[in-house]
Write an enzyme that holds these catalytic residues in place. Structure first.
Site, PDB file in Angstrom:
ATOM      1  N   HIS A 100       1.298   7.818   3.464  1.00  0.00           N
ATOM      2  CA  HIS A 100       1.175   8.130   2.035  1.00  0.00           C
ATOM      3  C   HIS A 100       0.835   6.895   1.191  1.00  0.00           C
ATOM      4  O   HIS A 100       0.506   7.041   0.005  1.00  0.00           O
ATOM      5  CB  HIS A 100       2.458   8.758   1.505  1.00  0.00           C
ATOM      6  CG  HIS A 100       2.763  10.097   2.083  1.00  0.00           C
ATOM      7  ND1 HIS A 100       1.873  11.150   2.049  1.00  0.00           N
ATOM      8  CD2 HIS A 100       3.879  10.562   2.730  1.00  0.00           C
ATOM      9  CE1 HIS A 100       2.411  12.198   2.643  1.00  0.00           C
ATOM     10  NE2 HIS A 100       3.615  11.869   3.065  1.00  0.00           N
ATOM     11  N   ASP A 111       1.068  14.680  11.158  1.00  0.00           N
ATOM     12  CA  ASP A 111       2.253  14.896  10.323  1.00  0.00           C
ATOM     13  C   ASP A 111       2.072  16.182   9.518  1.00  0.00           C
ATOM     14  O   ASP A 111       0.948  16.550   9.166  1.00  0.00           O
ATOM     15  CB  ASP A 111       2.406  13.708   9.376  1.00  0.00           C
ATOM     16  CG  ASP A 111       3.732  13.667   8.657  1.00  0.00           C
ATOM     17  OD1 ASP A 111       4.588  12.876   9.054  1.00  0.00           O
ATOM     18  OD2 ASP A 111       3.905  14.422   7.677  1.00  0.00           O
ATOM     19  N   HIS A 142       2.750  16.627   6.470  1.00  0.00           N
ATOM     20  CA  HIS A 142       2.263  16.281   5.137  1.00  0.00           C
ATOM     21  C   HIS A 142       0.952  15.501   5.232  1.00  0.00           C
ATOM     22  O   HIS A 142       0.789  14.640   6.089  1.00  0.00           O
ATOM     23  CB  HIS A 142       3.305  15.454   4.386  1.00  0.00           C
ATOM     24  CG  HIS A 142       4.628  16.139   4.286  1.00  0.00           C
ATOM     25  ND1 HIS A 142       5.668  15.887   5.169  1.00  0.00           N
ATOM     26  CD2 HIS A 142       5.079  17.078   3.423  1.00  0.00           C
ATOM     27  CE1 HIS A 142       6.710  16.641   4.846  1.00  0.00           C
ATOM     28  NE2 HIS A 142       6.384  17.365   3.792  1.00  0.00           N
ATOM     29  N   ASP A 193       7.395  16.316  11.993  1.00  0.00           N
ATOM     30  CA  ASP A 193       7.955  17.251  11.021  1.00  0.00           C
ATOM     31  C   ASP A 193       7.223  18.591  11.026  1.00  0.00           C
ATOM     32  O   ASP A 193       7.488  19.455  10.182  1.00  0.00           O
ATOM     33  CB  ASP A 193       7.980  16.658   9.608  1.00  0.00           C
ATOM     34  CG  ASP A 193       6.685  15.976   9.215  1.00  0.00           C
ATOM     35  OD1 ASP A 193       5.744  15.978  10.027  1.00  0.00           O
ATOM     36  OD2 ASP A 193       6.621  15.438   8.100  1.00  0.00           O
ATOM     37  N   TYR A 232      12.163  14.829  10.124  1.00  0.00           N
ATOM     38  CA  TYR A 232      13.430  14.684   9.415  1.00  0.00           C
ATOM     39  C   TYR A 232      14.539  15.583   9.944  1.00  0.00           C
ATOM     40  O   TYR A 232      15.626  15.606   9.378  1.00  0.00           O
ATOM     41  CB  TYR A 232      13.194  14.898   7.908  1.00  0.00           C
ATOM     42  CG  TYR A 232      12.085  13.992   7.442  1.00  0.00           C
ATOM     43  CD1 TYR A 232      12.292  12.617   7.352  1.00  0.00           C
ATOM     44  CD2 TYR A 232      10.804  14.485   7.216  1.00  0.00           C
ATOM     45  CE1 TYR A 232      11.254  11.752   7.011  1.00  0.00           C
ATOM     46  CE2 TYR A 232       9.762  13.640   6.864  1.00  0.00           C
ATOM     47  CZ  TYR A 232       9.991  12.276   6.765  1.00  0.00           C
ATOM     48  OH  TYR A 232       8.956  11.433   6.440  1.00  0.00           O
TER      49      TYR A 232
END
Length: 348
Positions: free
Chosen positions: A160, A196, A198, A285, A324
């Site tokens: 990110h 990922d 995201h 995740d 997570y």
């Protein structure tokens, strides 16, 4: 499989994250590292090496110098004001207040350099980010010199982090730093495959106008999933980079059948581009039990993920991103690496 880890990556222990209107303990925590190491040991990956120090030059090759200086000084500047809490941005440049000048005060600089209010800066943040980058570069060095795969247990994660912004628990973009170093070492084109949940907005932003890095991401649809403002299928790169950004946004609830179908399309694009190195931004995740994500991959699916990634037939560097569900993260990461080794052996 070379495993690279530094205990300094655990120096950052943030206490606060803005989530659902409340300040809560962050999902991204040092315990993730311990659980991954335990999972790797249980799976037979017992040799873990420490990274070499690589300094700031590789960071400055992809990140803005003023941004890096801000990260280095922010915590001390914040504490110098007598504040007890962690440094969290609370005001930003906006469409109607574009922020053409960078403020001198730490509050204004936080707003300038932060993507959102989800990520605090605390003691140890800069040190952990430096160590995380060293992990990535040392793992890359093994791949480039030995030809064998490597896993960099990066923390904080990186995908990110943009040229001059942090957020989503990320400060330095480890995959981007590694890709740039690989190009400087003589490679012509590198693929970054982000698996990922995201979208890797920072990686896309860093390379979207370049053709020497192919960025491919499989992620939750930004219409409903963080980071919301980047990652749509029609974002394909700009200028010289047109065609070298490939986004596969998928709906919440996506399971293994659809996900693996898209992975094969991603591998085909990587092969078509003639990439010489595969960097996998490895977020687990996508797991069905992850508390802040919405895909439905089961634990054994990560074995299959590793096998299929081996099928790309490229020197491969894995760098840790998200994941997570702390109790399962070690098993899921180990399954990817185990599957990769199985797939590599089967191809020989």
């Amino acid at each position: 499989m070379r495993i690279v880890h530094s205990e300094t990556t655990k120096a950052r222990r943030a206490r606060t994250e803005l989530d659902g209107g409340q300040l809560v303990p962050p999902w991204e925590c040092p315990e993730r590292v311990d659980m991954i190491l335990a999972g790797l040991r249980q799976a037979g990956f017992t040799e873990v090496v420490a990274p070499a120090e690589h300094g700031l030059a590789p960071v400055l090759a992809v990140h803005d110098a003023y941004y890096v200086e801000f990260l280095a000084s922010c915590w001390d500047d914040w504490r110098a004001l007598g504040r007890e809490g962690e440094a969290i941005a609370w005001i930003w440049p906006t469409r109607t207040m574009p922020g053409r000048r960078i403020p001198r005060c730490v509050d204004g600089r936080l707003g300038h350099y932060a993507l959102g209010a989800d990520t605090a800066i605390c003691a140890g943040t800069f040190e952990a980010a430096m160590a995380s980058k060293d992990v990535a570069l040392s793992a890359l060095a093994h791949v480039l010199t030995d030809g064998g795969p490597a896993f960099g247990l990066c923390r904080p994660p990186g995908h990110h982090a943009a040229v001059d912004q942090f957020g989503g628990y990320c400060f330095f973009n480890n995959a981007a730093v590694a890709a740039q170093r690989a190009l400087e070492s003589g490679l012509s084109r590198v693929a970054i495959l982000d698996v990922d949940f995201h979208h890797g907005n920072g990686t896309q932003q860093i390379f979207e106008a370049r053709s020497d890095v192919l960025f491919v991401s499989i992620h939750g649809d930004p219409m409903t999933c963080f980071p919301y403002f980047m990652g749509h299928a029609d974002e394909v790169g700009e200028g010289d980079g047109a065609g070298y950004t490939v986004n596969y946004p998928l709906p919440e609830g996506t399971g293994a059948e659809v996900w693996f179908h898209v992975l094969e399309a991603a591998k085909a694009r990587i092969a078509e581009a003639g990439c010489e190195l595969l960097i996998v931004s490895l977020g687990v995740d996508t797991f069905e039990g992850d508390p802040i994500s919405a895909f439905r991959l089961a634990g054994d699916d990560f074995l299959e993920m590793g096998r299929r990634l081996a099928g790309a037939g490229l020197p491969t560097l894995f760098l840790m991103e998200g994941g997570y569900a702390v109790a399962e993260i070690g098993t899921n990461v180990a399954n990817v690496l185990t599957g990769f080794e199985q797939g590599s052996a089967g191809a020989k």
